[in-house]
Design an enzyme around this catalytic site. Structure first.
Site, PDB file in Angstrom:
ATOM      1  N   ILE A   1      40.110  39.159  37.510  1.00  0.00           N
ATOM      2  CA  ILE A   1      39.409  39.521  38.740  1.00  0.00           C
ATOM      3  C   ILE A   1      39.679  40.994  39.031  1.00  0.00           C
ATOM      4  O   ILE A   1      40.768  41.373  39.455  1.00  0.00           O
ATOM      5  CB  ILE A   1      39.866  38.642  39.923  1.00  0.00           C
ATOM      6  CG1 ILE A   1      39.573  37.168  39.637  1.00  0.00           C
ATOM      7  CG2 ILE A   1      39.179  39.090  41.213  1.00  0.00           C
ATOM      8  CD1 ILE A   1      40.052  36.226  40.735  1.00  0.00           C
ATOM      9  N   ASP A   2      38.681  41.823  38.768  1.00  0.00           N
ATOM     10  CA  ASP A   2      38.767  43.250  39.086  1.00  0.00           C
ATOM     11  C   ASP A   2      38.265  43.444  40.511  1.00  0.00           C
ATOM     12  O   ASP A   2      37.212  42.919  40.885  1.00  0.00           O
ATOM     13  CB  ASP A   2      37.896  44.079  38.138  1.00  0.00           C
ATOM     14  CG  ASP A   2      38.327  43.955  36.686  1.00  0.00           C
ATOM     15  OD1 ASP A   2      39.516  43.700  36.439  1.00  0.00           O
ATOM     16  OD2 ASP A   2      37.457  44.111  35.796  1.00  0.00           O
ATOM     17  N   CYS A   3      39.004  44.220  41.306  1.00  0.00           N
ATOM     18  CA  CYS A   3      38.552  44.401  42.691  1.00  0.00           C
ATOM     19  C   CYS A   3      38.938  45.781  43.208  1.00  0.00           C
ATOM     20  O   CYS A   3      39.852  46.429  42.695  1.00  0.00           O
ATOM     21  CB  CYS A   3      39.129  43.310  43.592  1.00  0.00           C
ATOM     22  SG  CYS A   3      40.926  43.179  43.551  1.00  0.00           S
TER      23      CYS A   3
ATOM     24  N   GLN B   1      43.394  42.433  38.998  1.00  0.00           N
ATOM     25  CA  GLN B   1      43.386  43.857  38.663  1.00  0.00           C
ATOM     26  C   GLN B   1      42.885  44.688  39.827  1.00  0.00           C
ATOM     27  O   GLN B   1      41.755  44.544  40.293  1.00  0.00           O
ATOM     28  CB  GLN B   1      42.479  44.072  37.457  1.00  0.00           C
ATOM     29  CG  GLN B   1      42.140  45.510  37.142  1.00  0.00           C
ATOM     30  CD  GLN B   1      42.899  46.067  35.966  1.00  0.00           C
ATOM     31  OE1 GLN B   1      44.115  46.179  36.007  1.00  0.00           O
ATOM     32  NE2 GLN B   1      42.193  46.417  34.924  1.00  0.00           N
TER      33      GLN B   1
ATOM     34  N   ALA C   1      34.523  43.275  41.490  1.00  0.00           N
ATOM     35  CA  ALA C   1      33.621  44.133  40.729  1.00  0.00           C
ATOM     36  C   ALA C   1      33.566  43.694  39.268  1.00  0.00           C
ATOM     37  O   ALA C   1      34.526  43.124  38.747  1.00  0.00           O
ATOM     38  CB  ALA C   1      34.066  45.586  40.816  1.00  0.00           C
TER      39      ALA C   1
END
Length: 249
Positions: A121-123, A163, A133
């Site tokens: 989980i990119d944020c 992340q 994102a």
């Protein structure tokens, strides 16, 4: 956490850009073998953006060099994509954009077990709100990371790599609010990523509630000039890290 660019070189980024070459992946893996690293996660950071298929020959050769468990991510969209990657010797696949598709996550978990499926989980923060994102941060969604974490757990993912794009490569520590909120929302292990620059930051991440902590910069750069030096804490240092964090080793 090792990042592959389009030419299969290892790079390190800042805020998902400013790529710095850090070495040949096979040489780096051999160094990490000698340092008795617990686990390696290799991410092809451009595979999804460029809509490339995984290079199975490369993955098999890399897996053959690893003395530790290997996780791999980049462009995996289905069980059909993942099957040859597992056959090549990878123990866990990491899903980026595909983690938003509950059907895909469930199919992979049913086929290989939840322990073999991780959701990355990119944020980043936008107008003081966390947003998930995709595509190296280029595509922002309206979903917050807590909601996304709950969804991927319910779909069958056995691990979440959280992340923080804003702190990627910054080496100033993890974001306590982000790590704590996501860790408290799910029961599967949460791996904090984005911001660690030294061992004290790793200990802080565990105190924030993460089940595990990961870093690229802490293990490849040294000094304020960020000279490239592949390193890893000794067993004694790791044990001391867990003591400082209050976690069990």
């Amino acid at each position: 956490m090792l990042l592959l660019d389009s030419r299969k070189r290892l790079v390190k980024t800042r805020r998902f850009s400013e790529e710095v070459y850090i070495g040949d992946p096979f040489n780096v893996v051999r160094i990490l073998n000698e340092k008795e690293v617990d686990e390696i996660c290799v991410l092809d950071i451009n595979a999804s953006v460029e809509e490339r298929r995984s290079d199975l020959g490369f993955i098999a050769e890399l897996a053959s060099e690893c003395f530790m468990p290997l996780s791999y991510g980049g462009g995996i969209k289905s069980v059909a994509d993942a099957a040859p990657i597992f056959a090549a010797g990878v123990e866990k696949v990491v899903l980026g954009r595909a983690s938003s598709d509950s059907v895909t996550v469930r199919a992979l978990a049913d086929s290989y077990g939840s322990q073999a499926v991780a959701a990355c989980i990119d944020c980043r923060r936008v107008d003081n709100h966390w947003r998930v994102a995709f595509d190296r941060g280029r595509t922002l969604t309206n979903t917050d990371p807590v909601t996304q974490a709950i969804a991927v757990e319910q779909a069958g993912a056995g691990e979440i790599i959280l992340q923080n794009i804003d702190r990627d490569g910054a080496q100033n520590g993890y974001d306590a609010g982000l790590v704590s909120s996501v860790s408290e929302a799910v029961t599967v292990p949460v791996v904090a990523l984005g911001g660690a620059g030294d061992l004290s930051h790793l200990a802080e991440g565990l105190r924030m509630g993460a089940s595990a902590v990961a870093s690229g910069s802490a293990f490849v750069f040294i000094g304020r000039l960020r000279a490239v030096l592949i390193t890893y804490p000794s067993s004694q240092d790791v044990n001391e890290l867990f003591k400082k964090s209050g976690a069990a080793s």
